[in-house]
Design an enzyme around this catalytic site. Structure first.
Site, PDB file in Angstrom:
ATOM      1  N   GLU B  36     -11.552   9.929   8.165  1.00 40.15           N
ATOM      2  CA  GLU B  36     -10.441   9.684   7.246  1.00 40.15           C
ATOM      3  C   GLU B  36     -10.607  10.560   6.003  1.00 40.15           C
ATOM      4  OE1 GLU B  36     -11.076   5.499   6.756  1.00 40.15           O
ATOM      5  OE2 GLU B  36     -10.688   5.142   8.879  1.00 40.15           O
ATOM      6  N   LEU B  65      -6.175   6.288  10.354  1.00 38.85           N
ATOM      7  CA  LEU B  65      -7.090   5.354   9.691  1.00 38.85           C
ATOM      8  C   LEU B  65      -7.585   4.310  10.696  1.00 38.85           C
ATOM      9  CD1 LEU B  65      -6.150   3.651   6.276  1.00 38.85           C
ATOM     10  CD2 LEU B  65      -8.148   3.133   7.670  1.00 38.85           C
ATOM     11  N   GLU B  67     -11.393   3.205  12.430  1.00 38.88           N
ATOM     12  CA  GLU B  67     -12.812   3.477  12.661  1.00 38.88           C
ATOM     13  C   GLU B  67     -13.171   3.404  14.133  1.00 38.88           C
ATOM     14  OE1 GLU B  67     -11.552   1.620  10.295  1.00 38.88           O
ATOM     15  OE2 GLU B  67     -12.105   2.802   8.533  1.00 38.88           O
ATOM     16  N   GLN B  89     -15.740   6.231   6.076  1.00 35.25           N
ATOM     17  CA  GLN B  89     -15.601   6.423   4.625  1.00 35.25           C
ATOM     18  C   GLN B  89     -16.617   5.619   3.800  1.00 35.25           C
ATOM     19  OE1 GLN B  89     -11.560   5.892   2.628  1.00 35.25           O
ATOM     20  NE2 GLN B  89     -11.622   8.014   3.271  1.00 35.25           N
ATOM     21  N   PHE B  90     -16.874   4.410   4.212  1.00 33.60           N
ATOM     22  CA  PHE B  90     -17.926   3.589   3.594  1.00 33.60           C
ATOM     23  C   PHE B  90     -18.574   2.791   4.717  1.00 33.60           C
ATOM     24  CE2 PHE B  90     -15.156   4.446   0.053  1.00 33.60           C
ATOM     25  CZ  PHE B  90     -16.007   4.568  -1.037  1.00 33.60           C
ATOM     26  N   HIS B 136     -17.809  -2.101  -0.646  1.00 36.13           N
ATOM     27  CA  HIS B 136     -18.180  -0.699  -0.817  1.00 36.13           C
ATOM     28  C   HIS B 136     -19.649  -0.528  -1.208  1.00 36.13           C
ATOM     29  CE1 HIS B 136     -13.836  -0.308  -0.906  1.00 36.13           C
ATOM     30  NE2 HIS B 136     -13.926   0.999  -0.902  1.00 36.13           N
TER      31      HIS B 136
HETATM   32  C1  LIG Z   1     -11.254  -0.420   7.385  1.00 32.82           C
HETATM   33  C2  LIG Z   1     -11.175   0.463   6.189  1.00 32.82           C
HETATM   34  N1  LIG Z   1     -11.346   1.788   6.344  1.00 32.82           N
HETATM   35  C3  LIG Z   1     -11.300   2.599   5.279  1.00 32.82           C
HETATM   36  C4  LIG Z   1     -11.080   2.102   4.034  1.00 32.82           C
HETATM   37  C5  LIG Z   1     -11.002   3.019   2.832  1.00 32.82           C
HETATM   38  N2  LIG Z   1      -9.608   3.062   2.387  1.00 32.82           N
HETATM   39  C6  LIG Z   1      -9.172   2.260   1.421  1.00 32.82           C
HETATM   40  S1  LIG Z   1      -7.535   2.361   1.217  1.00 32.82           S
HETATM   41  C7  LIG Z   1      -7.385   3.532   2.411  1.00 32.82           C
HETATM   42  C8  LIG Z   1      -6.042   4.068   2.738  1.00 32.82           C
HETATM   43  C9  LIG Z   1      -5.083   2.973   3.017  1.00 32.82           C
HETATM   44  O1  LIG Z   1      -3.845   3.496   3.303  1.00 32.82           O
HETATM   45  P1  LIG Z   1      -2.594   2.567   3.579  1.00 32.82           P
HETATM   46  O2  LIG Z   1      -2.934   1.554   4.602  1.00 32.82           O
HETATM   47  O3  LIG Z   1      -1.444   3.435   3.858  1.00 32.82           O
HETATM   48  O4  LIG Z   1      -2.393   1.763   2.229  1.00 32.82           O
HETATM   49  P2  LIG Z   1      -2.193   2.350   0.759  1.00 32.82           P
HETATM   50  O5  LIG Z   1      -3.549   2.566   0.203  1.00 32.82           O
HETATM   51  O6  LIG Z   1      -1.399   3.604   0.862  1.00 32.82           O
HETATM   52  O7  LIG Z   1      -1.485   1.267   0.031  1.00 32.82           O
HETATM   53  C10 LIG Z   1      -8.626   3.829   2.953  1.00 32.82           C
HETATM   54  C11 LIG Z   1      -8.864   4.830   3.996  1.00 32.82           C
HETATM   55  C12 LIG Z   1     -10.921   0.715   3.919  1.00 32.82           C
HETATM   56  N3  LIG Z   1     -10.719   0.130   2.727  1.00 32.82           N
HETATM   57  N4  LIG Z   1     -10.962  -0.071   4.996  1.00 32.82           N
END
Ligand SMILES: Cc1ncc(C[n+]2csc(CCOP(=O)(O)OP(=O)(O)O)c2C)c(N)n1
Lengths: 360, 330
Positions: B36, B65, B67, B89-90, B136
């Site tokens: 990601e 997005l 995993e 990512q984390f 995180h």
């Molecule tokens: C399972 C997971 N993977 C990665 C992340 C890191 N992360 C946080 S927000 C995000 C993007 C989220 O995008 P979206 O679902 O479109 O929501 P938005 O942030 O645009 O509101 C990512 C990759 C996470 N929080 N949870």
């Protein structure tokens, strides 16, 4: 014919009632909202915007940690959540400050959480059926289905509104949630805030399907794409999905087509993946601007009201800030005592070890 | 390991990892980077910065997005000729891919009697101390060390990070590569420009000593160092494990036999942590050489608190000093 068939996502239709200048373009669908409701939407969107701005200021001055900004996405939340009762459920992800405020969560709860104080989510008022903010993307969609399923088993008419982002629709959990919701006909209103990006990844790279709304079809559910910056369209779509769920008609997927007018989080630099031109275009579609224009044209709002709201918003944000900043850290007991209902001996010993180093 | 040239550059861990990826991608066309935000954004910690421009979008891939998707397709790619270096990512979000990792990546070699293997790397930042959001900051390396079939690498400094990542990419089996995010930009040190490897499964004796063996890895190395400064009267042998699976028992046992005392430090929760395994091994192989009970300074068996209280959770120099002093009383 239903609202969802009238606006069939497979036919490239998007529900819009106000155009981007705030002009009514679909008179037939314009809901007959009371003046009070019209102004409520204004007040809540204004409050959410200011509360969000305040978070940014606090973050920039070291008084708050990283958080996800909600600027620009107010219309995708306020007009839907205001239709819920206290018995309904709100299952948010992490960009739902406007929804939380509308549902009745004190702003300071959100502030505390992002200030790194667990109390923010641990102390959600007991009369508020809100799940804590959920950071692992997409995962909360399944909880929403479970919660709604429980309501169905209990034979209530309560509905569950679940928020997530466009990125969230890529996670397996989202698809399992949609499938369960379809199979068990649970009363969930799924709201995908398609704000065009998941951090840096644009919507087109997230899914090859033309819309997110159409994903519903594969799960035997209705899906509808809505202009997420149009409060009236979101109100109408929300009303449709909520009423359907209450009547036992199962779930609906609403794709709120919107944009975050901010970085992904305060740790992000959106200029790396978005053009200024694009942002400028969307700034013109700012939902609060659009709503104000609409209300003015309708003569439903006065300059005096705007000014008074502004003052109220300022006071409310100041009150929440003070409340959050005056809340003490969680105690060492708090770190340990919510692991289980009864704290086992080995944890008790570990707790004493911490207390030795950090006497209270 | 000897180096052909002595061209060195001062760099931090983020830069060292970036260089390792760049060089391995250059050397081996089958190496792919996916995850990601790893492409256009260069990764949220900028570890993959510049790779997209250099290697193009067939080799540096911004994935949806998901995993499980990232890890699961990496398994397929690795079964069919590629060497994916997946970024989660984390580490707190790696559990969404845990099914694919534990059900398949770790056992593909065994299940197919060697016909297939998964020469893939899953990189993930882990650990606390950066005032991050919920989910995180955790340090759950044990869950990757537990299922048979993974190697689990956790570097503590820029030099090791580069050599270990190159080894991980060249390894024929799946490697979980956990990066201490607190250290990404914490220190700079001389790192050779050219490629080099550090064997997986080999600990580093950072400092020799005779009174007590202090064992750690990852970000906690930087908590142990200030503790040692406060103990100039004690001769401490500091061991940086670098790989928590396979564990370099030989180095540990040899050291404990010499010092007769041992303190182990990790930020992961105590129960079933890496320290527990080390203590078991010391018990098996060096019990009669011990002068004192082995001590461990660890995170607690609770969720790591959010930033207002995370320091109370994490091992601190004072706790390490006390533990060493306790063992010295014997
Ligand atoms: C399972 C997971 N993977 C990665 C992340 C890191 N992360 C946080 S927000 C995000 C993007 C989220 O995008 P979206 O679902 O479109 O929501 P938005 O942030 O645009 O509101 C990512 C990759 C996470 N929080 N949870």
């Amino acid at each position: 014919m239903t609202l969802a068939t009238d606006f069939d996502p497979m036919k490239g239709k998007m529900l819009q009632i106000l155009d981007k200048t705030g002009k009514v373009i679909n008179k037939k669908l314009e809901p007959k909202l009371s003046k009070q409701d019209l102004l409520k939407i204004y007040k809540l969107m204004a409050l959410a915007r200011r509360a969000d701005d305040k978070r940014l200021k606090m973050q920039r001055t070291g008084r708050m940690g990283t958080f996800a900004e909600s600027k620009g996405q107010e219309a995708a939340q306020v007009p839907v959540v205001m239709q819920l009762t206290k018995k309904d459920w709100l299952v948010p992800s992490f960009r739902e400050l406007p929804a939380q405020i509308t549902f009745g969560l004190p702003i300071e709860n959100d502030y505390l959480y992002y200030m790194g104080n667990e109390k923010g989510m641990q102390q959600i008022p007991k009369d508020l059926n809100m799940a804590p903010i959920s950071v692992p993307v997409g995962t909360q969609t399944l909880h929403a289905v479970g919660i709604a399923w429980a309501e169905k088993l209990k034979k209530t008419k309560n509905v569950t509104v679940c928020y997530f982002g466009d990125g969230g629709t890529s996670e397996g959990d989202f698809h399992e949630a949609m499938n369960f919701a379809g199979v068990f006909k649970t009363p969930v209103v799924f709201i995908c805030q398609n704000n065009q990006y998941a951090i840096s990844v644009p919507r087109e790279k997230q899914t090859a399907s033309k819309t997110i709304a159409q994903k519903a079809i594969g799960y035997g559910m209705e899906g509808i794409q809505v202009d997420g910056n149009d409060p009236l369209a979101m109100y109408v779509a929300g009303k449709y999905a909520i009423e359907k769920a209450r009547k036992g008609g199962g779930s609906t997927l609403i794709e709120a087509y919107t944009y975050r007018l901010a970085n992904h989080t305060t740790a992000d630099d959106a200029t790396k993946y978005r053009t200024e031109k694009e942002v400028k275009e969307w700034e013109k579609k700012d939902p609060i601007l659009r709503w104000t224009t609409y209300l003015k044209a309708k003569k439903a709002i006065t300059d005096k009201f705007i000014k008074e709201t502004d003052e109220w918003v300022e006071q409310e944000v100041a009150r929440a800030t003070k409340a959050a900043e005056e809340t003490p850290k969680i105690s060492i007991d708090d770190i340990f005592d919510y692991t289980y209902e009864t704290t086992p001996q080995y944890l008790e010993e570990q707790k004493q070890e911490v207390k030795k180093y950090y006497p209270e | 390991m000897t180096l052909q040239s002595d061209l060195m550059t001062k760099m931090n861990m983020a830069e060292a990892l970036n260089l390792a990826l760049k060089q391995e991608m250059q050397r081996d066309k089958t190496v792919l980077v996916l995850g990601e935000d790893v492409g256009v954004d260069g990764g949220v910690f900028r570890i993959t910065d510049g790779l997209l421009e250099k290697f193009g979008e067939n080799r540096v891939i911004d994935t949806p997005l998901a995993e499980s998707g990232i890890v699961g397709t990496s398994i397929g790619l690795s079964m069919n000729g590629f060497k994916p270096v997946a970024e989660i990512q984390f580490s707190g979000f790696s559990y969404l891919g845990f099914d694919q990792l534990a059900e398949h990546a770790s056992r593909m070699r065994n299940r197919s009697k060697g016909r297939f293997s998964c020469p893939m790397v899953v990189r993930m930042p882990y650990g606390g101390g950066v005032r991050a959001l919920e989910h995180h900051s955790e340090s759950y390396e044990t869950i990757y060390a537990h299922p048979p079939g993974f190697k689990v690498v956790i570097p503590s400094r820029p030099y090791d990070a580069k050599g270990l990542l190159i080894s991980a990419i060249r390894d024929p089996d799946p490697v979980i590569f956990m990066e201490p995010k607190r250290v990404y930009r914490m220190i700079k040190e001389e790192v050779p420009e050219e490629e080099y490897t550090i064997p997986l499964g080999q600990a580093n004796v950072v400092q020799e000593g005779s009174d007590v063996t202090l064992i750690t890895y990852g970000s906690m190395l930087h908590t142990c160092l200030p503790a040692m400064e406060q103990l100039s009267n004690v001769s401490i042998e500091l061991i940086d494990l670098r790989t928590v699976k396979p564990l370099d028992s030989a180095t540990v046992i040899e050291s404990v036999k010499k010092t007769g005392r041992c303190v182990i430090v990790h930020e992961a929760p105590r129960t079933c942590g890496i320290a527990a395994e080390l203590i078991a091994r010391i018990n098996e192989k060096a019990f009669f050489n011990l002068n004192a009970p082995v001590e461990r300074v660890t995170g607690y068996d609770t969720i790591i608190p959010l930033m207002q209280r995370e320091q109370e959770y994490l091992p601190q120099p004072a706790k390490i000093v006390d533990a060493i002093n306790r063992t010295m009383q014997y």
